[in-house]
Design a protein around this motif. Structure first.
Motif, mmCIF file in Angstrom:
data_model
loop_
_atom_site.group_PDB
_atom_site.id
_atom_site.type_symbol
_atom_site.label_atom_id
_atom_site.label_comp_id
_atom_site.label_asym_id
_atom_site.label_seq_id
_atom_site.Cartn_x
_atom_site.Cartn_y
_atom_site.Cartn_z
ATOM 1 N N UNK A 79 0.823 -1.210 0.000
ATOM 2 C CA UNK A 79 0.000 0.000 0.000
ATOM 3 C C UNK A 79 0.856 1.258 0.000
ATOM 4 N N UNK A 80 1.916 1.271 0.797
ATOM 5 C CA UNK A 80 2.763 2.462 0.866
ATOM 6 C C UNK A 80 3.580 2.627 -0.418
ATOM 7 N N UNK A 81 3.957 1.523 -1.041
ATOM 8 C CA UNK A 81 4.643 1.613 -2.337
ATOM 9 C C UNK A 81 3.744 2.296 -3.367
ATOM 10 N N UNK A 82 2.467 1.926 -3.378
ATOM 11 C CA UNK A 82 1.522 2.557 -4.308
ATOM 12 C C UNK A 82 1.289 4.020 -3.963
ATOM 13 N N UNK A 83 1.200 4.331 -2.683
ATOM 14 C CA UNK A 83 1.036 5.723 -2.241
ATOM 15 C C UNK A 83 2.207 6.587 -2.707
ATOM 16 N N UNK A 84 3.406 6.080 -2.522
ATOM 17 C CA UNK A 84 4.587 6.841 -2.937
ATOM 18 C C UNK A 84 4.615 7.022 -4.457
ATOM 19 N N UNK A 85 4.236 5.988 -5.184
ATOM 20 C CA UNK A 85 4.210 6.091 -6.636
ATOM 21 C C UNK A 85 3.168 7.117 -7.081
ATOM 22 N N UNK A 86 2.008 7.096 -6.461
ATOM 23 C CA UNK A 86 0.951 8.077 -6.779
ATOM 24 C C UNK A 86 1.483 9.504 -6.647
ATOM 25 N N UNK A 87 2.142 9.796 -5.557
ATOM 26 C CA UNK A 87 2.680 11.144 -5.349
ATOM 27 C C UNK A 87 3.804 11.446 -6.346
ATOM 28 N N UNK A 88 4.666 10.456 -6.601
ATOM 29 C CA UNK A 88 5.756 10.643 -7.558
ATOM 30 C C UNK A 88 5.228 10.992 -8.949
ATOM 31 N N UNK A 89 4.080 10.418 -9.303
ATOM 32 C CA UNK A 89 3.504 10.631 -10.631
ATOM 33 C C UNK A 89 2.627 11.879 -10.706
ATOM 34 N N UNK A 90 2.606 12.656 -9.619
ATOM 35 C CA UNK A 90 1.861 13.908 -9.630
ATOM 36 C C UNK A 90 0.419 13.802 -9.197
ATOM 37 N N UNK A 91 0.052 12.685 -8.551
ATOM 38 C CA UNK A 91 -1.317 12.528 -8.070
ATOM 39 C C UNK A 91 -1.648 13.532 -6.979
ATOM 40 N N UNK A 92 -2.917 13.918 -6.898
ATOM 41 C CA UNK A 92 -3.337 14.902 -5.909
ATOM 42 C C UNK A 92 -3.245 14.313 -4.498
ATOM 43 N N UNK A 93 -2.975 15.169 -3.533
ATOM 44 C CA UNK A 93 -3.010 14.753 -2.129
ATOM 45 C C UNK A 93 -4.465 14.688 -1.687
ATOM 46 N N UNK A 94 -4.882 13.614 -1.038
ATOM 47 C CA UNK A 94 -6.286 13.478 -0.640
ATOM 48 C C UNK A 94 -6.633 14.339 0.571
ATOM 49 N N UNK A 95 -7.917 14.593 0.709
ATOM 50 C CA UNK A 95 -8.410 15.378 1.842
ATOM 51 C C UNK A 95 -8.501 14.528 3.110
ATOM 52 N N UNK A 96 -8.817 13.244 2.923
ATOM 53 C CA UNK A 96 -8.929 12.310 4.050
ATOM 54 C C UNK A 96 -8.289 10.978 3.675
#
Length: 328
Positions: A79-96
């Protein structure tokens, strides 16, 4: 992205992230993403160093992947690997953020409340303590479908008042879907009673009866480990399993993680909080799409995306960046 910048970016979005728990693991998870993005295996190496064994090998080979003590750190790391990849690829930061059962630890790592190393150690211990709390084969869980929550609670009380041991509502997953946990005799008796009442009951292939009073001995020992672990207040609110609220203090984080072992997962209420707070887009950050499918039942959730393959990650990135106004 720093904690402050993550926090500021999160406030402007209509997106929430959810992290799955046990049952979402599968052999070969994230293999296609790892072939393209080094952050996946780098994250697994970081967590493996903390627990002292090769989590990526377990994830890819399937050896021990369904043993609770190994399942938990493997799923957390994925899960954390996917989270880091999401941010690396420019994904938005979630509200919750929120995590289902074990997934709450992933949410806390994503929110900067726990380090990945500390979280990996905690969930490895958590799995061991849970397995030790109830002898193999003595506990069970089942999904009850087609009844209101109150009816499930009523039927559990009927069975628990007899000589079968205890059975309790463990996960309130969605309207008409409650998972129960308890002694095997009590769960078997409840399954029979549900069917007599024209409901549907499915025994789950688990080795541990999670989120019920049988886990209180594990919780007492686990609380000691939590006291020795550095925990910060999350920089993005994490909606907790036990009360569907965001912690206001670090002590509340620790208490909720302890109680989570033997209290019900309030997932239905968590999703209601998201709806009340204007969340329209949900990302499931972990293997599979169980939580995304549950969210599709909610009228205010416009889109729910799993992120566990390259195609799914790209679909989610494009759709949410457009929806959030980041790209035209």
């Amino acid at each position: 992205m720093s904690a402050n910048r993550l926090d500021q970016a999160a406030q402007a979005t209509q997106t929430a992230f959810v992290f799955p728990g046990q049952g979402s693991q599968k052999m070969g998870m994230l293999a296609d993403l790892a072939a393209q993005f080094p952050v996946i295996e780098e994250t697994f190496k970081e967590a493996s160093a903390a627990v002292g064994f090769d989590l990526w090998h377990i994830a890819q080979s399937g050896e021990g992947i369904n043993e609770t003590q190994y399942t938990q750190p493997v799923l957390l790391t994925a899960s954390i690997a996917l989270w880091r990849l999401w941010l690396d690829l420019g994904g938005v930061a979630p509200k919750f953020l929120a995590g289902h059962s074990l997934g709450e630890y992933s949410a806390l790592v994503a929110a900067g409340s726990l380090s990945l190393a500390d979280a990996a150690k905690l969930v490895y211990l958590r799995g061991q303590l849970m397995q030790q709390a109830v002898p193999q084969g003595a506990g069970a869980m089942a999904a009850i479908l087609g009844f209101e929550d109150a009816k499930v609670v009523e039927l559990c009380a009927q069975i628990s008042a007899q000589d079968f041991g205890s059975v309790e509502a463990a996960n309130y997953n969605a309207n008409g879907q409650v998972v129960v946990a308890g002694t095997k005799a009590a769960v078997d008796a409840l399954i029979a009673l549900v069917k007599e009442n024209s409901g549907k009951a499915i025994a789950l292939p688990v080795s541990v009866p999670s989120h019920c009073s049988l886990m209180k001995p594990a919780a007492e020992k686990f609380a000691e480990a939590l006291e020795q672990t550095a925990i910060e207040l999350p920089c993005i609110p994490v909606i907790q399993n036990v009360n569907a609220k965001a912690a206001q203090t670090v002590d509340e984080v620790r208490l909720a993680l302890t109680a989570q072992l033997y209290e019900s997962v309030q997932w239905t209420k968590t999703m209601q909080v998201f709806e009340q707070q204007g969340i329209h887009y949900l990302m499931e950050c972990g293997p599979g799409n169980v939580l995304a499918n549950l969210a599709k039942r909610l009228p205010n959730i416009e889109k729910a995306f799993p992120l566990d393959t390259q195609a799914r990650m790209e679909d989610a990135l494009n759709a949410v960046l457009v929806a959030e106004g980041k790209i035209a």
